[in-house]
Design a protein around this motif. Structure first.
Motif, mmCIF file in Angstrom:
data_model
loop_
_atom_site.group_PDB
_atom_site.id
_atom_site.type_symbol
_atom_site.label_atom_id
_atom_site.label_comp_id
_atom_site.label_asym_id
_atom_site.label_seq_id
_atom_site.Cartn_x
_atom_site.Cartn_y
_atom_site.Cartn_z
ATOM 1 N N PRO A 116 0.827 -1.221 0.000
ATOM 2 C CA PRO A 116 0.000 0.000 0.000
ATOM 3 C C PRO A 116 0.854 1.261 0.000
ATOM 4 C CG PRO A 116 -0.922 -1.613 1.497
ATOM 5 C CD PRO A 116 0.394 -2.181 1.019
ATOM 6 N N LYS A 117 0.591 2.106 -0.947
ATOM 7 C CA LYS A 117 1.393 3.315 -1.117
ATOM 8 C C LYS A 117 1.448 4.161 0.154
ATOM 9 C CE LYS A 117 1.752 7.319 -4.226
ATOM 10 N NZ LYS A 117 1.094 8.009 -5.362
ATOM 11 N N PRO A 118 0.316 4.347 0.874
ATOM 12 C CA PRO A 118 0.392 5.155 2.101
ATOM 13 C C PRO A 118 1.360 4.579 3.130
ATOM 14 C CG PRO A 118 -1.888 4.875 1.423
ATOM 15 C CD PRO A 118 -1.071 3.954 0.568
ATOM 16 N N SER A 333 2.267 11.807 -0.203
ATOM 17 C CA SER A 333 1.803 10.527 -0.744
ATOM 18 C C SER A 333 1.153 9.672 0.335
ATOM 19 C CB SER A 333 2.983 9.781 -1.371
ATOM 20 O OG SER A 333 2.583 8.525 -1.868
ATOM 21 N N GLU A 336 -2.398 10.971 1.062
ATOM 22 C CA GLU A 336 -3.214 11.279 -0.112
ATOM 23 C C GLU A 336 -4.588 10.622 -0.065
ATOM 24 O OE1 GLU A 336 -2.619 11.319 -4.971
ATOM 25 O OE2 GLU A 336 -1.327 10.069 -3.719
ATOM 26 N N GLU A 337 -4.668 9.394 0.460
ATOM 27 C CA GLU A 337 -5.934 8.658 0.492
ATOM 28 C C GLU A 337 -6.553 8.776 1.881
ATOM 29 O OE1 GLU A 337 -5.651 4.677 -1.090
ATOM 30 O OE2 GLU A 337 -3.814 5.206 -2.167
ATOM 31 N N PRO A 338 -7.711 9.443 1.996
ATOM 32 C CA PRO A 338 -8.315 9.658 3.327
ATOM 33 C C PRO A 338 -8.545 8.379 4.120
ATOM 34 C CG PRO A 338 -9.393 11.022 1.672
ATOM 35 C CD PRO A 338 -8.466 10.101 0.928
ATOM 36 N N ASP A 339 -8.943 7.292 3.457
ATOM 37 C CA ASP A 339 -9.260 6.060 4.171
ATOM 38 C C ASP A 339 -8.044 5.405 4.811
ATOM 39 O OD1 ASP A 339 -11.881 6.356 3.497
ATOM 40 O OD2 ASP A 339 -11.823 4.964 1.791
ATOM 41 N N HIS A 340 -6.856 5.769 4.359
ATOM 42 C CA HIS A 340 -5.639 5.119 4.848
ATOM 43 C C HIS A 340 -4.763 6.054 5.676
ATOM 44 C CE1 HIS A 340 -6.048 2.205 1.201
ATOM 45 N NE2 HIS A 340 -6.768 1.801 2.240
ATOM 46 N N ARG A 341 -5.278 7.219 6.008
ATOM 47 C CA ARG A 341 -4.450 8.189 6.722
ATOM 48 C C ARG A 341 -4.063 7.718 8.117
ATOM 49 N NH1 ARG A 341 -7.628 13.626 4.668
ATOM 50 N NH2 ARG A 341 -6.596 13.731 2.628
ATOM 51 N N ARG A 378 -10.161 -1.761 8.059
ATOM 52 C CA ARG A 378 -10.906 -2.296 6.925
ATOM 53 C C ARG A 378 -11.985 -3.266 7.406
ATOM 54 N NH1 ARG A 378 -7.283 -4.778 2.350
ATOM 55 N NH2 ARG A 378 -6.707 -2.563 2.252
ATOM 56 N N ALA A 390 -11.281 10.534 7.511
ATOM 57 C CA ALA A 390 -11.456 11.553 6.478
ATOM 58 C C ALA A 390 -11.539 12.919 7.127
ATOM 59 C CB ALA A 390 -12.704 11.266 5.651
#
Length: 393
Positions: A116-118, A333, A336-341, A378, A390
């Motif tokens: 996962p990028k985050p 980076s 960037e994705e709210p769900d993975h912050r 998740r 978020a």
């Protein structure tokens, strides 16, 4: 011909000047002596330069190979782990072999690119944070030495960003020479020398150092490098790059080098229209850059002796200026994705903490924390989460 030759010189000089101090600091952080650090820097220069020339000429593409800058940051972060250089070399070998496996077994390379990028970005940001704090500490501790370095960097960052770090390194060299005098010169070997290091394979060091080194080299250098090449229209030969850099990293580890990989920023210089309007001629710039890199490597002994004369915080400060842009990109980076912050922040905090548990360093535990957070969040029921990931509307 002048345009690609000039671009090649710029790529090589800027690439070396922006991060060689970080490489030396990283090697010494995991126990390398001055001679071993010099050997490691020379090995990395030779491997990078030779592979760049050979691959670029063979495929007629500007394939730039450099040392792993994020990997050097991993070494700096491992300084508090009590690692001996022999066990560190064992970890370097493990990382190199894993890169070879990526070339032989593409599924592994794809698996690494699917981390996962985050989480991957947050781990890199956590590794870089202590290094990027060094300029602040250096200015507070050595204002007369560090102040001019940071000031020149700030000025160049505004008027000529590409030369900000090389200029800061030049000022640092002047400051170190002025403060150290000439006593260090007798200890600087002008003749290049490779020093063999017998590896030791410590399972804990292989996990805490070798695995993070492999992951940041793949995710922080190779993957962006392929993206850069693709953006300029070059289908870089991934199998040949992984096999050659993996073998070079494995062999180079016996002489103190930590890892080499596909370049990203340097690749952009050689692959862009700055190198030549004709795409089919840009490989010349990479060949020139590789040749210059080999030549620069012959001065590794002098560079290492000079760095060794400096207060360690001053060298880490210059390295911090060099990787500040990478820290910004990694944080952006990661979030960037709210769900993975939340998972990214957990990874970042654990990695930046510098903890060592069960003999394994914080970079590994940061990955574990991020993965667990992702799985936990998740799996939670929709609308029942206790933490809002978020931003508020």
């Amino acid at each position: 011909m002048l345009q690609p030759i000039a671009a090649g010189f710029i790529a090589a000089i800027s690439g070396f000047a922006t991060s060689f101090a970080l490489v030396i600091a990283g090697l010494q952080a995991v126990g390398a002596t001055q001679e071993q650090s010099s050997s490691g820097l020379l090995t990395l220069c030779l491997a990078s330069g030779i592979l760049t020339v050979v691959l670029s000429a063979a495929y007629r593409q500007p394939i730039s190979i450099v040392w792993s800058t994020p990997g050097a940051a991993v070494l700096v972060a491992a300084a508090s782990g009590g690692t001996s250089f022999s066990t560190a070399v064992g970890a370097f070998i493990v990382s190199g072999v894993l890169i070879v496996v990526c070339g032989l077994w593409p599924a592994l390379g794809r698996a690494i690119s699917r981390i996962p990028k985050p989480v991957a970005s947050a781990m890199l940001a956590g590794i870089l944070l202590p290094i990027c704090l060094a300029p602040v500490a250096a200015v507070a501790e050595f204002p007369l030495l560090a102040g001019p370095i940071v000031l020149v960097w700030l000025i160049l960052l505004r008027v000529a960003p590409r030369w900000a770090v090389p200029a800061a390194m030049l000022v640092a060299t002047i400051v170190i020479v002025a403060s150290a005098g000439t006593d260090w010169l007798p200890r600087a070997s002008l003749a290049p020398a490779l020093v063999f290091v017998a590896p030791e394979f410590d399972p804990f060091v292989m996990v805490s150092l070798g695995l993070p080194l492999f992951i940041v080299t793949m995710a922080g250098q190779n993957v962006p490098g392929f993206v850069v090449m693709s953006s300029f229209g070059y289908p870089a030969p991934s199998r040949a790059i992984f096999l050659s850099t993996g073998v070079a990293s494995t062999v180079g580890a016996f002489f103190g080098g930590h890892a080499v990989n596909l370049a990203a920023i340097t690749a952009a210089i050689a692959a862009s229209p700055e190198a030549h309007p004709d795409r089919s001629r840009r490989w010349i710039a990479a060949v020139v850059a590789g040749s210059v890199f080999v030549a620069i490597g012959l001065a590794a002994g002098v560079a290492t002796a000079l760095v060794s004369e400096s207060p360690p915080i001053l060298i880490i400060a210059v390295a911090g200026l060099a990787v500040l842009g990478a820290l910004v990109s990694s944080i952006a980076s990661a979030l960037e994705e709210p769900d993975h912050r939340m998972a990214a922040i957990a990874t970042f905090l654990v990695t930046a903490s510098g903890i060592t548990a069960l003999g394994i360093g914080s970079a590994f535990w940061g990955l574990v924390a991020g993965a667990l957070f992702m799985l936990w969040l998740r799996a939670r029921p929709v609308g029942r989460g206790l933490v809002e990931t978020a931003p508020p509307q």
